[in-house]
Design a protein around this motif. Structure first.
Motif, PDB file in Angstrom:
ATOM      1  N   LYS A  24      37.135  40.358  48.496  1.00  0.00           N
ATOM      2  CA  LYS A  24      38.495  39.920  48.818  1.00  0.00           C
ATOM      3  C   LYS A  24      39.309  39.621  47.569  1.00  0.00           C
ATOM      4  N   ASN A  25      38.667  39.008  46.598  1.00  0.00           N
ATOM      5  CA  ASN A  25      39.379  38.584  45.393  1.00  0.00           C
ATOM      6  C   ASN A  25      38.756  39.253  44.174  1.00  0.00           C
ATOM      7  N   GLY A  76      52.490  36.325  46.264  1.00  0.00           N
ATOM      8  CA  GLY A  76      51.425  35.414  45.861  1.00  0.00           C
ATOM      9  C   GLY A  76      50.051  36.048  45.722  1.00  0.00           C
ATOM     10  N   SER A  77      49.946  37.365  45.943  1.00  0.00           N
ATOM     11  CA  SER A  77      48.632  38.018  45.917  1.00  0.00           C
ATOM     12  C   SER A  77      48.156  38.377  44.520  1.00  0.00           C
ATOM     13  N   VAL A  78      49.069  38.403  43.545  1.00  0.00           N
ATOM     14  CA  VAL A  78      48.712  38.795  42.179  1.00  0.00           C
ATOM     15  C   VAL A  78      49.157  37.691  41.217  1.00  0.00           C
ATOM     16  N   ARG A  79      48.227  37.286  40.305  1.00  0.00           N
ATOM     17  CA  ARG A  79      48.557  36.212  39.371  1.00  0.00           C
ATOM     18  C   ARG A  79      48.009  36.517  37.984  1.00  0.00           C
ATOM     19  N   HIS A  80      48.893  36.523  36.996  1.00  0.00           N
ATOM     20  CA  HIS A  80      48.506  36.659  35.595  1.00  0.00           C
ATOM     21  C   HIS A  80      48.011  35.302  35.121  1.00  0.00           C
ATOM     22  N   GLN A  99      44.329  38.981  45.120  1.00  0.00           N
ATOM     23  CA  GLN A  99      43.797  38.717  46.452  1.00  0.00           C
ATOM     24  C   GLN A  99      44.090  39.962  47.296  1.00  0.00           C
ATOM     25  N   LEU A 100      43.088  40.815  47.432  1.00  0.00           N
ATOM     26  CA  LEU A 100      43.309  42.116  48.063  1.00  0.00           C
ATOM     27  C   LEU A 100      43.839  42.002  49.492  1.00  0.00           C
ATOM     28  N   ASP A 101      43.340  41.033  50.262  1.00  0.00           N
ATOM     29  CA  ASP A 101      43.777  40.923  51.661  1.00  0.00           C
ATOM     30  C   ASP A 101      45.182  40.336  51.802  1.00  0.00           C
ATOM     31  N   GLN A 102      45.779  39.907  50.688  1.00  0.00           N
ATOM     32  CA  GLN A 102      47.134  39.362  50.719  1.00  0.00           C
ATOM     33  C   GLN A 102      48.181  40.335  50.164  1.00  0.00           C
TER      34      GLN A 102
END
Length: 197
Positions: A24-25, A76-80, A99-102
């Protein structure tokens, strides 16, 4: 369980979903070293752009990079995880959590690029960068899934399009790309439909 790390060659891809059905992550980690003979400090940056089926971003907010205003995607699914200005130390120099599912359904590919900050101004290029790599980890277990070592000579380039995570028939896949760019981050942005301004 410690499984041996498998390295990908340029152009190869793997099915992340089939490899780890519960995945998932993920964490995209990038690292590099600088030649000891180069006195100038190098500031390499990892960026990710979220694009649709047409290969284009829908807005500048689809670009995630070190700038505090752009470190987290709107969804909110991708964070540097933050800027590293020296490349010193062991392990990943910069990383991005996904977060792939987001990830919104209209985002088909997450494209990753490593660029040299102010490369033209400092007369720097990837020929001065050693041991550069991109790796994909299961962020929940900290287990490395695949690694892509950038072994080519990129001495003409100021950025490298390293790889991408993309949807395929409901699964998530990862592809090692390794394409050099002479126009740095601006070229990366332009080729995915955003203006350089």
């Amino acid at each position: 369980m410690n499984t041996p790390v498998i390295s990908l060659e340029k152009g190869e891809n793997i099915n992340l979903t089939k490899e780890e059905p519960s995945l998932k992550n993920i964490l995209i980690g990038c690292g590099w070293d600088i030649r000891a003979s180069d006195q100038e400090t190098f500031d390499l940056d990892v960026s990710l752009i979220m694009v649709g089926a047409d290969g284009k971003a829908s807005s500048e907010r689809d670009l995630i990079f070190y700038n505090p205003a752009h470190q987290v995607s709107v969804c909110g699914s991708v964070r540097h995880t933050g800027d590293n200005r020296t490349g010193e130390g062991e392990g990943d120099d910069e990383s991005i959590l996904i977060q792939l599912d987001q990830v919104p359904a209209d985002k088909h590919r997450l494209v990753v690029c490593v660029s040299i900050y102010k490369a033209l101004e400092k007369k720097q290029n990837f020929g001065q960068v050693l041991n550069a790599y991109m790796r994909v980890l299961n962020a929940d277990t900290d287990q490395e899934i695949r690694r892509y070592d950038l072994t080519e000579d990129y001495s003409k380039y100021t950025a490298v399009l390293t790889g991408e995570i993309y949807r395929y028939n409901g699964d998530w896949k990862f592809k090692a790309i390794g394409t050099g760019l002479t126009g740095g981050l601006l070229e990366f942005v332009r080729m995915h439909g955003l203006s350089a301004g």
